[in-house]
Design a protein around this motif. Structure first.
Motif, mmCIF file in Angstrom:
data_model
loop_
_atom_site.group_PDB
_atom_site.id
_atom_site.type_symbol
_atom_site.label_atom_id
_atom_site.label_comp_id
_atom_site.label_asym_id
_atom_site.label_seq_id
_atom_site.Cartn_x
_atom_site.Cartn_y
_atom_site.Cartn_z
ATOM 1 N N GLY A 170 0.850 -1.225 -0.082
ATOM 2 C CA GLY A 170 0.015 0.073 -0.121
ATOM 3 C C GLY A 170 0.828 1.316 0.086
ATOM 4 N N PRO A 171 0.268 2.318 0.406
ATOM 5 C CA PRO A 171 0.604 3.502 0.335
ATOM 6 C C PRO A 171 2.109 4.012 1.323
ATOM 7 C CG PRO A 171 -1.191 3.818 1.110
ATOM 8 C CD PRO A 171 -1.183 2.636 0.653
ATOM 9 N N ALA A 172 2.996 4.838 0.980
ATOM 10 C CA ALA A 172 3.846 5.167 2.081
ATOM 11 C C ALA A 172 3.453 5.990 3.316
ATOM 12 C CB ALA A 172 5.275 5.722 1.337
ATOM 13 N N GLY A 173 4.046 5.907 4.277
ATOM 14 C CA GLY A 173 3.620 6.793 5.430
ATOM 15 C C GLY A 173 4.515 7.008 6.518
ATOM 16 N N LEU A 174 4.218 6.801 7.780
ATOM 17 C CA LEU A 174 5.152 7.198 8.559
ATOM 18 C C LEU A 174 5.730 5.907 9.514
ATOM 19 C CD1 LEU A 174 6.269 9.267 10.688
ATOM 20 C CD2 LEU A 174 4.228 9.301 12.087
#
Length: 370
Positions: A289-293
């Motif tokens: 999934g998307p990148a984050g923290l």
């Protein structure tokens, strides 16, 4: 005390006054002002209830009910008897009084507390008990006496679901503000590769799901004179959605930590949005999934001889971030700048230190990792 509008004090973790100020402003509290030790706002009882229910970073919510000058005990006795205790306290609910004196002619805190207890007992008729849940706080500083009521009871970091903790747990209030300082608002994935009992991941999941932090616990204000059970029930009923488009993930090399995290997440009602796995740092991979923290609270090595053992751990964390987490950003807290440098990562200029259970820690943040 104005029954409709009065001063409210939000207690902050030392070093986090400005972060709590920003949170209070974003949540729409009236005219928040950061001061040493917390944030001042004003409002009525509904704002007191909402502050306890919604603020993630506040340690307690205090209502300031009176303030006056007193330079000797007889004067304190007279003026506390004139306080409108019945506007705040109930005569059928036990009360305890705690006092502190600093740079004042009244220097004996025990004697000050006794005078206030006597005034409450005789003017209102409320019983005085050392273990009472309702707590009146008396602070005398430079001969100015400020009287407050603690509306929270237990500290607000006690959300009501983290019953199992590891050896060095981070308070939920601190974790929440660290997440906010990393730019997290609930709209992206979070990974904690040293999750301990799951505090960062559970806080992030609650934010992603719109769950209010005080939804599952009781408060001292429920035993005060102006409490309205129906309004409080309606306020609590507004908490939460049911799904998140991404997972909040925690891992740890310790199987016991994963067991605790899973149990705490289940009690918090965020199991559907969280994932925990026993994984050493050098085997960590980003979730689909998307990148984050990525946010992490590694060991600090405060005991003699421990620090040298931690350099490889911090080095491994830095290597994994550089080689596998392109597009993500990292927030890391540590008590030792040399350990932060051992990651080999480029950090933004850190802010001031904050108090984490008596240890001064600093948040180190990267930009987007390339």
């Amino acid at each position: 005390m104005d029954k409709d509008q009065f001063p409210i004090f939000l207690v902050a973790t030392p070093g986090f006054e400005n972060a709590l100020h920003r949170e209070a402003g974003e949540l729409g509290f009236s005219d928040p002002r950061p001061v040493f030790g917390g944030v001042e706002i004003s409002g009525g009882w509904s704002e007191v209830w909402r502050a306890n229910l919604e603020l993630r970073g506040a340690g307690r919510v205090l209502v300031r009910i009176d303030s006056f000058r007193a330079s000797h005990l007889a004067q304190l006795d007279k003026r506390t008897r004139a306080v409108a205790w019945g506007d705040v306290l109930r005569k059928d609910i036990p009360v305890r009084v705690e006092a502190s004196c600093r740079k004042s002619k009244i220097y004996h805190s025990g004697a000050a507390a006794e005078r206030v207890e006597k005034a409450i007992a005789q003017e209102l008729g409320a019983p005085i008990e050392s273990g009472a849940q309702v707590r009146v706080l008396v602070r005398i500083e430079n001969d100015l006496c400020t009287i407050s009521v603690d509306t929270s009871g237990e500290g607000l970091h006690r959300r009501g679901h983290k019953l199992e903790v590891n050896k060095a747990p981070m308070r939920e209030t601190t974790a929440a503000l660290l997440l906010r300082e990393c730019g997290y608002s609930g709209s992206e994935p979070v990974v904690d590769p040293m999750c301990g009992s799951g505090t960062f991941v559970i806080e992030a999941a609650e934010m992603a799901l719109g769950l209010k932090p005080g939804r599952a616990r009781g408060f001292a204000f429920e035993h005060l004179a102006r409490f309205n059970p129906d309004m409080w029930a309606a306020m609590k009923a507004q908490s939460g959605s049911v799904t998140s488009p991404f997972f909040l993930c925690g891992s740890d090399r310790d199987a016991g930590a994963i067991r605790m995290s899973l149990a705490n997440a289940e009690r918090a009602g965020v199991s559907s949005a969280t994932r925990f796995a026993q994984t050493p740092i050098d085997e960590l991979e980003p979730p689909e999934g998307p990148a984050g923290l990525v946010i992490v609270n590694p060991p600090y090595g405060l005991r003699i001889g421990d620090r040298k053992k931690l350099y490889p751990l911090y080095g491994a964390l830095g290597t994994v971030m550089r080689t596998r987490f392109s597009g993500w950003r990292l927030g890391m807290v540590t008590a030792d700048p040399a350990l932060a440098r051992a990651t080999g990562l480029t950090f933004e200029k850190p802010g001031g230190s904050i108090d984490n259970n008596g240890v001064r820690i600093t948040l180190y943040k990267t930009g987007i990792l390339q």
